[in-house]
Design a protein around this motif. Structure first.
Motif, PDB file in Angstrom:
ATOM      1  N   PHE A  36       8.855  -5.889  -2.204  1.00 52.84           N
ATOM      2  CA  PHE A  36       8.848  -3.939  -2.425  1.00 52.84           C
ATOM      3  C   PHE A  36       8.333  -3.188  -1.490  1.00 52.84           C
ATOM      4  O   PHE A  36       7.196  -3.737  -0.320  1.00 52.84           O
ATOM      5  CB  PHE A  36       8.112  -4.319  -3.747  1.00 52.84           C
ATOM      6  CG  PHE A  36       8.472  -4.399  -5.046  1.00 52.84           C
ATOM      7  CD1 PHE A  36       9.268  -4.447  -5.646  1.00 52.84           C
ATOM      8  CD2 PHE A  36       7.739  -5.688  -5.246  1.00 52.84           C
ATOM      9  CE1 PHE A  36      10.208  -5.363  -6.945  1.00 52.84           C
ATOM     10  CE2 PHE A  36       9.140  -6.867  -6.518  1.00 52.84           C
ATOM     11  CZ  PHE A  36       9.348  -5.929  -7.165  1.00 52.84           C
ATOM     12  N   VAL A  37       8.530  -2.615  -0.980  1.00 53.23           N
ATOM     13  CA  VAL A  37       8.422  -1.774   0.321  1.00 53.23           C
ATOM     14  C   VAL A  37       8.225  -0.178  -0.442  1.00 53.23           C
ATOM     15  O   VAL A  37       9.449   0.476  -1.299  1.00 53.23           O
ATOM     16  CB  VAL A  37      10.012  -1.308   0.938  1.00 53.23           C
ATOM     17  CG1 VAL A  37       9.600  -0.588   2.094  1.00 53.23           C
ATOM     18  CG2 VAL A  37      10.474  -2.921   1.115  1.00 53.23           C
ATOM     19  N   PHE A  38       7.496  -0.024   0.177  1.00 50.77           N
ATOM     20  CA  PHE A  38       6.474   1.760  -0.026  1.00 50.77           C
ATOM     21  C   PHE A  38       5.991   2.598   0.969  1.00 50.77           C
ATOM     22  O   PHE A  38       5.994   1.518   1.441  1.00 50.77           O
ATOM     23  CB  PHE A  38       5.168   1.547  -0.327  1.00 50.77           C
ATOM     24  CG  PHE A  38       5.581   0.129  -2.542  1.00 50.77           C
ATOM     25  CD1 PHE A  38       5.246   1.294  -3.974  1.00 50.77           C
ATOM     26  CD2 PHE A  38       5.245  -0.800  -2.788  1.00 50.77           C
ATOM     27  CE1 PHE A  38       6.079   0.518  -4.814  1.00 50.77           C
ATOM     28  CE2 PHE A  38       5.258  -1.179  -3.903  1.00 50.77           C
ATOM     29  CZ  PHE A  38       6.395  -0.663  -4.656  1.00 50.77           C
ATOM     30  N   THR A  39       6.340   3.658   0.682  1.00 52.53           N
ATOM     31  CA  THR A  39       5.483   4.974   1.326  1.00 52.53           C
ATOM     32  C   THR A  39       4.403   5.648   0.591  1.00 52.53           C
ATOM     33  O   THR A  39       4.845   5.815  -0.117  1.00 52.53           O
ATOM     34  CB  THR A  39       6.646   5.219   2.383  1.00 52.53           C
ATOM     35  OG1 THR A  39       5.689   6.094   3.585  1.00 52.53           O
ATOM     36  CG2 THR A  39       7.150   6.504   1.455  1.00 52.53           C
ATOM     37  N   PRO A  40       3.843   6.240   0.828  1.00 51.19           N
ATOM     38  CA  PRO A  40       3.212   5.938   2.368  1.00 51.19           C
ATOM     39  C   PRO A  40       1.988   4.680   2.907  1.00 51.19           C
ATOM     40  O   PRO A  40       1.178   4.428   1.930  1.00 51.19           O
ATOM     41  CB  PRO A  40       2.299   7.053   2.951  1.00 51.19           C
ATOM     42  CG  PRO A  40       1.733   7.380   1.529  1.00 51.19           C
ATOM     43  CD  PRO A  40       2.876   6.908   0.866  1.00 51.19           C
ATOM     44  N   LYS A  41       2.106   3.947   3.766  1.00 47.74           N
ATOM     45  CA  LYS A  41       1.237   2.843   4.240  1.00 47.74           C
ATOM     46  C   LYS A  41       0.342   2.761   4.103  1.00 47.74           C
ATOM     47  O   LYS A  41      -0.748   1.929   3.242  1.00 47.74           O
ATOM     48  CB  LYS A  41       1.537   1.662   5.918  1.00 47.74           C
ATOM     49  CG  LYS A  41       0.741   0.506   5.346  1.00 47.74           C
ATOM     50  CD  LYS A  41       1.455   0.171   7.675  1.00 47.74           C
ATOM     51  CE  LYS A  41       1.762  -1.393   7.636  1.00 47.74           C
ATOM     52  NZ  LYS A  41       1.681  -1.594   8.932  1.00 47.74           N
ATOM     53  N   LEU A  42      -0.711   3.777   5.261  1.00 43.22           N
ATOM     54  CA  LEU A  42      -2.048   3.921   4.862  1.00 43.22           C
ATOM     55  C   LEU A  42      -2.499   3.836   3.644  1.00 43.22           C
ATOM     56  O   LEU A  42      -3.686   3.790   2.999  1.00 43.22           O
ATOM     57  CB  LEU A  42      -2.587   5.095   5.732  1.00 43.22           C
ATOM     58  CG  LEU A  42      -2.023   5.093   7.359  1.00 43.22           C
ATOM     59  CD1 LEU A  42      -2.965   6.290   7.656  1.00 43.22           C
ATOM     60  CD2 LEU A  42      -2.845   3.785   7.480  1.00 43.22           C
ATOM     61  N   LYS A  43      -2.036   4.591   3.054  1.00 45.79           N
ATOM     62  CA  LYS A  43      -2.595   4.936   1.203  1.00 45.79           C
ATOM     63  C   LYS A  43      -2.610   3.926   0.521  1.00 45.79           C
ATOM     64  O   LYS A  43      -3.154   2.693   0.169  1.00 45.79           O
ATOM     65  CB  LYS A  43      -1.328   6.075   0.613  1.00 45.79           C
ATOM     66  CG  LYS A  43      -2.335   6.324  -1.091  1.00 45.79           C
ATOM     67  CD  LYS A  43      -1.860   6.931  -2.078  1.00 45.79           C
ATOM     68  CE  LYS A  43      -2.024   8.028  -3.059  1.00 45.79           C
ATOM     69  NZ  LYS A  43      -0.883   9.049  -3.244  1.00 45.79           N
ATOM     70  N   ALA A  44      -0.999   2.748   0.790  1.00 46.66           N
ATOM     71  CA  ALA A  44      -0.869   1.747  -0.346  1.00 46.66           C
ATOM     72  C   ALA A  44      -2.087   0.945   0.513  1.00 46.66           C
ATOM     73  O   ALA A  44      -2.622  -0.284  -0.228  1.00 46.66           O
ATOM     74  CB  ALA A  44       0.428   0.828   0.335  1.00 46.66           C
ATOM     75  N   GLU A  45      -2.146   1.082   1.833  1.00 47.36           N
ATOM     76  CA  GLU A  45      -3.531  -0.235   2.440  1.00 47.36           C
ATOM     77  C   GLU A  45      -4.270   0.195   1.755  1.00 47.36           C
ATOM     78  O   GLU A  45      -5.758  -1.209   1.142  1.00 47.36           O
ATOM     79  CB  GLU A  45      -3.840   0.088   3.568  1.00 47.36           C
ATOM     80  CG  GLU A  45      -2.448  -0.764   4.207  1.00 47.36           C
ATOM     81  CD  GLU A  45      -1.908  -1.070   5.699  1.00 47.36           C
ATOM     82  OE1 GLU A  45      -1.756  -0.995   6.770  1.00 47.36           O
ATOM     83  OE2 GLU A  45      -2.524   0.014   6.658  1.00 47.36           O
ATOM     84  N   ASP A  46      -5.066   0.666   1.583  1.00 51.70           N
ATOM     85  CA  ASP A  46      -6.301   1.532   0.817  1.00 51.70           C
ATOM     86  C   ASP A  46      -6.258   1.029  -0.671  1.00 51.70           C
ATOM     87  O   ASP A  46      -7.166   0.812  -1.463  1.00 51.70           O
ATOM     88  CB  ASP A  46      -6.568   3.339   1.160  1.00 51.70           C
ATOM     89  CG  ASP A  46      -7.788   3.813   0.548  1.00 51.70           C
ATOM     90  OD1 ASP A  46      -8.579   3.281   0.121  1.00 51.70           O
ATOM     91  OD2 ASP A  46      -8.098   4.557  -0.660  1.00 51.70           O
ATOM     92  N   LEU A  47      -5.210   2.093  -1.199  1.00 51.32           N
ATOM     93  CA  LEU A  47      -4.890   1.182  -2.549  1.00 51.32           C
ATOM     94  C   LEU A  47      -5.003  -0.181  -2.689  1.00 51.32           C
ATOM     95  O   LEU A  47      -5.914  -1.304  -3.698  1.00 51.32           O
ATOM     96  CB  LEU A  47      -4.083   1.661  -3.389  1.00 51.32           C
ATOM     97  CG  LEU A  47      -3.894   3.297  -3.486  1.00 51.32           C
ATOM     98  CD1 LEU A  47      -2.713   3.954  -4.071  1.00 51.32           C
ATOM     99  CD2 LEU A  47      -4.850   3.466  -4.825  1.00 51.32           C
ATOM    100  N   VAL A  48      -4.871  -1.030  -1.929  1.00 55.57           N
ATOM    101  CA  VAL A  48      -4.459  -2.797  -2.139  1.00 55.57           C
ATOM    102  C   VAL A  48      -5.951  -3.076  -2.085  1.00 55.57           C
ATOM    103  O   VAL A  48      -6.717  -4.274  -2.082  1.00 55.57           O
ATOM    104  CB  VAL A  48      -3.707  -3.217  -0.601  1.00 55.57           C
ATOM    105  CG1 VAL A  48      -3.806  -5.126  -0.894  1.00 55.57           C
ATOM    106  CG2 VAL A  48      -1.766  -2.853  -1.557  1.00 55.57           C
ATOM    107  N   ASN A  49      -7.402  -2.460  -1.260  1.00 58.34           N
ATOM    108  CA  ASN A  49      -8.241  -2.605  -0.735  1.00 58.34           C
ATOM    109  C   ASN A  49      -9.190  -2.351  -2.194  1.00 58.34           C
ATOM    110  O   ASN A  49     -10.482  -3.101  -2.376  1.00 58.34           O
ATOM    111  CB  ASN A  49      -9.097  -2.446   0.744  1.00 58.34           C
ATOM    112  CG  ASN A  49      -8.102  -2.410   2.088  1.00 58.34           C
ATOM    113  OD1 ASN A  49      -8.133  -3.582   2.409  1.00 58.34           O
ATOM    114  ND2 ASN A  49      -8.154  -1.721   2.837  1.00 58.34           N
ATOM    115  N   LYS A  50      -8.559  -1.110  -3.041  1.00 60.71           N
ATOM    116  CA  LYS A  50      -9.221  -1.395  -4.201  1.00 60.71           C
ATOM    117  C   LYS A  50      -9.035  -2.033  -5.040  1.00 60.71           C
ATOM    118  O   LYS A  50     -10.249  -2.394  -5.298  1.00 60.71           O
ATOM    119  CB  LYS A  50      -9.162   0.524  -4.505  1.00 60.71           C
ATOM    120  CG  LYS A  50     -10.149   1.148  -3.106  1.00 60.71           C
ATOM    121  CD  LYS A  50      -9.718   3.062  -3.846  1.00 60.71           C
ATOM    122  CE  LYS A  50      -9.903   3.972  -2.996  1.00 60.71           C
ATOM    123  NZ  LYS A  50      -9.858   5.510  -3.537  1.00 60.71           N
TER     124      LYS A  50
END
Length: 78
Positions: A36-50
């Protein structure tokens, strides 16, 4: 060149990102796996960290609705 896309094959993380308001751009088939491909990347990375720090907050109904949507998407491709 850095892209603004975040890719994952994890269905639960994908549902969480989708329910959090990220845009599902596309899906990619690689063998038997679907990414699955999502955007924006930086927000996705922040959410995954959370998510992995147990700091995620999401409406359960929205999460389960998006999980259902993604499962429908997967099975419609087969």
């Amino acid at each position: 060149m850095e892209t603004d896309f975040y890719e994952t094959k994890n269905l639960h993380i994908s549902a969480y990102l989708y329910a959090s308001g990220l845009q599902l751009v596309t899906t990619k088939n690689q063998g038997k796996e679907i990414f699955f491909v999502f955007t924006p990347k930086l927000k996705a990375e922040d959410l995954v960290n959370k998510y992995f720090k147990d700091q995620a907050s999401i409406n359960p109904r929205e999460l389960f609705a998006r999980l259902s949507d993604l499962k429908d998407l997967i099975f419609s491709k087969n």
